[in-house]
Scaffold this active site. Structure first.
Site, PDB file in Angstrom:
ATOM      1  N   LYS A 172     -33.859 105.870  25.854  1.00  0.00           N
ATOM      2  CA  LYS A 172     -34.169 104.624  25.905  1.00  0.00           C
ATOM      3  C   LYS A 172     -34.206 103.256  26.667  1.00  0.00           C
ATOM      4  O   LYS A 172     -33.899 103.654  27.636  1.00  0.00           O
ATOM      5  CB  LYS A 172     -33.085 103.227  24.141  1.00  0.00           C
ATOM      6  CG  LYS A 172     -33.708 102.291  24.031  1.00  0.00           C
ATOM      7  CD  LYS A 172     -32.539 101.467  23.659  1.00  0.00           C
ATOM      8  CE  LYS A 172     -32.027 100.560  24.896  1.00  0.00           C
ATOM      9  NZ  LYS A 172     -33.103  99.663  25.079  1.00  0.00           N
ATOM     10  N   GLY A 223     -26.352 100.503  33.624  1.00  0.00           N
ATOM     11  CA  GLY A 223     -26.779  98.861  33.180  1.00  0.00           C
ATOM     12  C   GLY A 223     -25.711  98.939  34.058  1.00  0.00           C
ATOM     13  O   GLY A 223     -24.472  98.965  34.903  1.00  0.00           O
ATOM     14  N   SER A 224     -24.900  97.307  33.059  1.00  0.00           N
ATOM     15  CA  SER A 224     -24.322  96.423  33.897  1.00  0.00           C
ATOM     16  C   SER A 224     -22.628  97.260  33.468  1.00  0.00           C
ATOM     17  O   SER A 224     -22.557  97.424  32.387  1.00  0.00           O
ATOM     18  CB  SER A 224     -24.132  94.884  33.438  1.00  0.00           C
ATOM     19  OG  SER A 224     -24.469  95.341  31.700  1.00  0.00           O
ATOM     20  N   THR A 225     -21.878  96.016  33.775  1.00  0.00           N
ATOM     21  CA  THR A 225     -20.275  96.539  33.952  1.00  0.00           C
ATOM     22  C   THR A 225     -19.988  96.137  32.167  1.00  0.00           C
ATOM     23  O   THR A 225     -19.604  97.029  31.697  1.00  0.00           O
ATOM     24  CB  THR A 225     -19.630  96.028  35.056  1.00  0.00           C
ATOM     25  OG1 THR A 225     -20.225  96.624  35.462  1.00  0.00           O
ATOM     26  CG2 THR A 225     -17.896  96.197  34.603  1.00  0.00           C
ATOM     27  N   ALA A 226     -20.516  94.639  32.326  1.00  0.00           N
ATOM     28  CA  ALA A 226     -20.732  94.062  30.810  1.00  0.00           C
ATOM     29  C   ALA A 226     -21.417  95.610  30.039  1.00  0.00           C
ATOM     30  O   ALA A 226     -20.366  95.722  28.830  1.00  0.00           O
ATOM     31  CB  ALA A 226     -20.885  92.299  30.951  1.00  0.00           C
ATOM     32  N   THR A 227     -22.368  95.116  29.256  1.00  0.00           N
ATOM     33  CA  THR A 227     -22.851  96.155  28.425  1.00  0.00           C
ATOM     34  C   THR A 227     -21.948  97.984  28.513  1.00  0.00           C
ATOM     35  O   THR A 227     -21.818  98.135  27.537  1.00  0.00           O
ATOM     36  CB  THR A 227     -24.614  96.394  28.901  1.00  0.00           C
ATOM     37  OG1 THR A 227     -25.033  95.607  28.997  1.00  0.00           O
ATOM     38  CG2 THR A 227     -24.585  96.897  27.224  1.00  0.00           C
ATOM     39  N   GLY A 228     -21.861  98.167  29.808  1.00  0.00           N
ATOM     40  CA  GLY A 228     -21.107 100.015  30.293  1.00  0.00           C
ATOM     41  C   GLY A 228     -19.893  99.771  29.113  1.00  0.00           C
ATOM     42  O   GLY A 228     -19.252 100.664  28.419  1.00  0.00           O
ATOM     43  N   GLU A 245     -22.613 104.557  34.899  1.00  0.00           N
ATOM     44  CA  GLU A 245     -23.339 104.285  36.182  1.00  0.00           C
ATOM     45  C   GLU A 245     -23.109 102.457  35.593  1.00  0.00           C
ATOM     46  O   GLU A 245     -24.516 101.783  34.730  1.00  0.00           O
ATOM     47  CB  GLU A 245     -24.333 104.606  36.182  1.00  0.00           C
ATOM     48  CG  GLU A 245     -24.591 106.264  36.726  1.00  0.00           C
ATOM     49  CD  GLU A 245     -23.058 107.135  37.848  1.00  0.00           C
ATOM     50  OE1 GLU A 245     -22.686 106.055  38.648  1.00  0.00           O
ATOM     51  OE2 GLU A 245     -23.315 108.077  37.648  1.00  0.00           O
ATOM     52  N   CYS A 279     -28.066  98.546  42.443  1.00  0.00           N
ATOM     53  CA  CYS A 279     -26.898  98.496  42.062  1.00  0.00           C
ATOM     54  C   CYS A 279     -25.938  98.792  43.130  1.00  0.00           C
ATOM     55  O   CYS A 279     -25.190  98.208  43.978  1.00  0.00           O
ATOM     56  CB  CYS A 279     -26.260 100.390  41.501  1.00  0.00           C
ATOM     57  SG  CYS A 279     -27.645 101.765  41.388  1.00  0.00           S
ATOM     58  N   GLU A 378     -21.794  90.199  41.293  1.00  0.00           N
ATOM     59  CA  GLU A 378     -23.283  90.581  41.890  1.00  0.00           C
ATOM     60  C   GLU A 378     -24.564  89.779  41.848  1.00  0.00           C
ATOM     61  O   GLU A 378     -24.567  90.122  40.484  1.00  0.00           O
ATOM     62  CB  GLU A 378     -23.122  91.683  40.655  1.00  0.00           C
ATOM     63  CG  GLU A 378     -23.969  92.830  41.145  1.00  0.00           C
ATOM     64  CD  GLU A 378     -23.986  93.941  40.147  1.00  0.00           C
ATOM     65  OE1 GLU A 378     -24.538  94.323  38.992  1.00  0.00           O
ATOM     66  OE2 GLU A 378     -25.100  95.842  40.790  1.00  0.00           O
TER      67      GLU A 378
HETATM   68  P1  NAD Z   1     -28.057  96.125  30.966  1.00  0.00           P
HETATM   69  O1  NAD Z   1     -26.251  96.152  31.173  1.00  0.00           O
HETATM   70  O2  NAD Z   1     -28.640  94.629  30.613  1.00  0.00           O
HETATM   71  O3  NAD Z   1     -29.127  96.699  30.595  1.00  0.00           O
HETATM   72  C1  NAD Z   1     -29.341  98.623  30.445  1.00  0.00           C
HETATM   73  C2  NAD Z   1     -29.464  99.228  29.438  1.00  0.00           C
HETATM   74  O4  NAD Z   1     -28.499  98.977  28.454  1.00  0.00           O
HETATM   75  C3  NAD Z   1     -30.607  98.598  28.545  1.00  0.00           C
HETATM   76  O5  NAD Z   1     -31.811  99.922  28.459  1.00  0.00           O
HETATM   77  C4  NAD Z   1     -30.723  97.884  27.283  1.00  0.00           C
HETATM   78  O6  NAD Z   1     -31.365  97.896  26.685  1.00  0.00           O
HETATM   79  C5  NAD Z   1     -29.305  98.129  26.830  1.00  0.00           C
HETATM   80  N1  NAD Z   1     -28.413  97.090  26.486  1.00  0.00           N
HETATM   81  C6  NAD Z   1     -27.973  96.339  26.031  1.00  0.00           C
HETATM   82  N2  NAD Z   1     -26.799  95.691  25.686  1.00  0.00           N
HETATM   83  C7  NAD Z   1     -27.035  96.651  24.827  1.00  0.00           C
HETATM   84  C8  NAD Z   1     -25.276  97.300  24.390  1.00  0.00           C
HETATM   85  N3  NAD Z   1     -24.619  97.023  23.857  1.00  0.00           N
HETATM   86  N4  NAD Z   1     -25.363  98.620  23.841  1.00  0.00           N
HETATM   87  C9  NAD Z   1     -26.144  99.445  24.232  1.00  0.00           C
HETATM   88  N5  NAD Z   1     -27.029  99.519  24.728  1.00  0.00           N
HETATM   89  C10 NAD Z   1     -27.335  98.185  25.069  1.00  0.00           C
HETATM   90  O7  NAD Z   1     -27.928  96.260  32.587  1.00  0.00           O
HETATM   91  P2  NAD Z   1     -29.839  96.023  33.254  1.00  0.00           P
HETATM   92  O8  NAD Z   1     -29.844  93.932  33.457  1.00  0.00           O
HETATM   93  O9  NAD Z   1     -30.814  96.616  33.346  1.00  0.00           O
HETATM   94  O10 NAD Z   1     -29.640  96.018  35.277  1.00  0.00           O
HETATM   95  C11 NAD Z   1     -28.928  95.623  35.301  1.00  0.00           C
HETATM   96  C12 NAD Z   1     -27.010  96.683  35.921  1.00  0.00           C
HETATM   97  O11 NAD Z   1     -27.843  97.943  35.743  1.00  0.00           O
HETATM   98  C13 NAD Z   1     -26.911  95.703  37.122  1.00  0.00           C
HETATM   99  O12 NAD Z   1     -25.139  95.511  36.601  1.00  0.00           O
HETATM  100  C14 NAD Z   1     -26.631  97.406  38.074  1.00  0.00           C
HETATM  101  O13 NAD Z   1     -25.767  97.047  39.171  1.00  0.00           O
HETATM  102  C15 NAD Z   1     -26.937  97.946  36.836  1.00  0.00           C
HETATM  103  N6  NAD Z   1     -27.279  99.136  37.906  1.00  0.00           N
HETATM  104  C16 NAD Z   1     -26.371 100.330  38.014  1.00  0.00           C
HETATM  105  C17 NAD Z   1     -26.408 101.744  38.480  1.00  0.00           C
HETATM  106  C18 NAD Z   1     -25.499 102.551  38.785  1.00  0.00           C
HETATM  107  O14 NAD Z   1     -26.247 103.360  38.898  1.00  0.00           O
HETATM  108  N7  NAD Z   1     -24.554 102.514  38.882  1.00  0.00           N
HETATM  109  C19 NAD Z   1     -28.010 101.571  38.742  1.00  0.00           C
HETATM  110  C20 NAD Z   1     -28.912 100.533  38.521  1.00  0.00           C
HETATM  111  C21 NAD Z   1     -27.893  99.545  37.854  1.00  0.00           C
END
Ligand code: NAD
Length: 478
Positions: A172, A223-228, A245, A279, A378
């Protein structure tokens, strides 16, 4: 012939899938709508996962050499379409040509290198009485959820190890950057057996359905820590495996013995690669007070003379726009917070809201307080705090004083001091006198709330497997 500029469809069970409901995709340099993509329904997701489960039964049993060969075929096909992919990446993500080249050819390299990896059985004991072997069996169906900053590469970091280890995968992409990933999986349709490699597009809701879905055995998430945190919470229900990640707030520590002019370009790229939507971008620079002014001024000179923010499709552009309106709003908020608190800008500081795209000027914040938002959080955009330090233990403590632990770097001629400091930093990557050195064979992962588990290397491959320990009693009396 695949048209990279139109007909964006999902791939479910090896076939194109569309929907009545669609989502718009924008070019961030112009804010124009450039495509509509399917908004996957719950029923379509169920079907993609069901087909992935069916396909797993035979895919997971095939010899690893056969799976490697098909991953190599995908690498060849991506390479053959690199030009179309790079142009599309710039249009949907905003990054200039150099960044698009790095990402697309990097993805080809990653596919090829991960395809050389495999996990051998571990013979723990082979005696007169017992044979004990630990095997690495694929976990099953993987749901891969990726962000918008490196939409192809971060998908490949999941696709390649999942397929090599014998898992099937449903990808996705981010709703902001689905186009390249939809086309990547379209390229793969005639390479992999039906159901092995699917792609669904949709909003955040689709991600939530995936991380709660009982048919998915592992979520590989960037993605973001909040979504993680959300992903981990919903994965708990079915004890899914997760690789997370997440975000970072990477510090760089600059020692007093560096040459300010020589280091300025390196520090610039450490922080502003991919327009700081990265990131692992350096997000705070601690400069020894004895050379603080000189390094700050050298950075300002470099930015004035060498950096042009603009449309990534123009050949003289160094940095592109912010990728989407949501992120643009977040970055603007950091500018406002700095302005409201009266912090000084060494360069930049004012956003032109009338600009054609979501453009933000490269901005340096001159020694703001340690507890300011721009230091603690961040921004994920081109606004960077420069900070002074004088005491080594104090700067190490400040560097480590964060919920994050993704990366960090130390810069100095005194290699003993550089290593001494580096060995005390709490992050998954510590770079000394260089930065952003990645490889398919180097484990990548975060400490603390920057993540869980790792990608790349045999450790990353192992994350797509369960241990199965088979114990044979050779002398049993039956
Ligand atoms: P995000 O967390 O908003 O979204 C990432 C993905 O998660 C998207 O595909 C989104 O549709 C999906 N998503 C959103 N809510 C969800 C939920 N509740 N359950 C499951 N999936 C959900 O992040 P973003 O804004 O797309 O990316 C930016 C963030 O990603 C930054 O914090 C950055 O540091 C981090 N990032 C980390 C790495 C790493 O390898 N550590 C690499 C790149 C980006």
């Amino acid at each position: 012939m695949i048209d990279f500029n139109a007909n964006y469809s999902m791939t479910i069970n090896g076939e194109a899938a569309t929907t009545d409901n669609t989502l718009p995709v924008y070019n961030p340099a112009t804010k124009e709508t450039i495509a509509q993509v399917p908004d996957c329904s719950k029923e379509q997701l169920d079907r993609a996962i069901h087909c992935a489960g069916q396909a797993f039964n035979s895919w997971g049993q095939r010899p690893v050499s056969e799976r490697q060969a098909l991953v190599l075929a995908l690498a060849d096909k991506l390479e053959a379409h690199a030009e179309e992919m790079m142009a599309l990446l710039t249009r949907e993500q905003g990054k200039p040509r150099a960044g698009a080249e790095w990402e697309v050819f990097g993805s080809v390299t990653w596919l090829r290198e991960i395809a050389t990896q495999s996990l051998e059985d571990e013979v723990i004991e082979d005696t007169d009485t017992h044979k004990v072997v630990t095997q690495f069996t694929p976990v099953g169906v993987v749901g891969a959820i990726v962000p918008w900053n490196f939409p192809i590469l971060l998908a490949i970091w999941k696709i390649a190890p999942a397929l090599i280890s014998g898992c099937t995968i449903v990808l996705k992409p981010s709703p902001y950057t689905p186009l390249c990933d939809l086309k990547l999986v379209e390229l793969a349709r005639d390479i992999f057996p039906a159901g092995v490699f699917s792609c669904v597009s949709g909003g955040d809701e689709l991600g939530r359905w995936m991380s709660a879905h009982p048919g998915i055995n592992k979520i590989a998430f960037t993605g973001s820590t909040a979504t993680g945190r959300h992903v981990m919470r919903s994965a708990a229900e079915t004890i899914k495996r997760v690789t997370l990640e997440l975000g970072g707030n990477d510090p760089a520590i600059v020692l007093p013995d560096v040459d300010p002019k020589a280091i300025a370009p390196q520090l610039f790229w450490a922080a502003f690669q991919n327009n700081a939507q990265f990131c692992n971008a350096t997000k705070r620079i601690y400069i020894h007070e004895s050379i603080y002014d000189a390094v700050r001024d050298a950075l300002v000179e470099f930015i004035k003379n060498e950096v042009k923010t603009g449309n990534g499709a123009e050949s003289d552009t160094t940095l592109g726009p912010i990728q989407n309106a949501m992120q643009y709003g977040k970055v603007k908020d950091f500018f406002k917070d700095c302005q409201d608190n009266g912090y000084t800008f060494a360069i930049g500081g004012q956003i032109d809201e009338q600009a054609e795209g979501w453009f933000v000027p490269v901005t340096l914040v001159d020694n703001p307080p340690e507890d300011s938002r721009i230091v603690q959080e961040e921004p994920f955009g081109p606004i960077l705090p420069l900070l002074k330090w004088s005491d080594e233990q104090d700067v190490i403590a400040r560097a480590n004083d964060t919920i994050y632990g993704l990366g960090s770097s130390v810069w100095g001629k005194d290699l003993e001091a550089v290593q001494r400091i580096g060995n005390q930093l709490q992050s998954g990557k510590v770079w000394l006198n260089e930065i952003h050195h990645y490889s398919p064979h180097i484990a990548f992962g975060g400490h603390k709330q920057s993540g869980l588990g790792c990608e790349n290397s045999l450790h990353g491959l192992m994350e797509y497997t369960n241990w199965r320990t088979v114990t044979l009693n050779k002398k049993a009396v039956l």
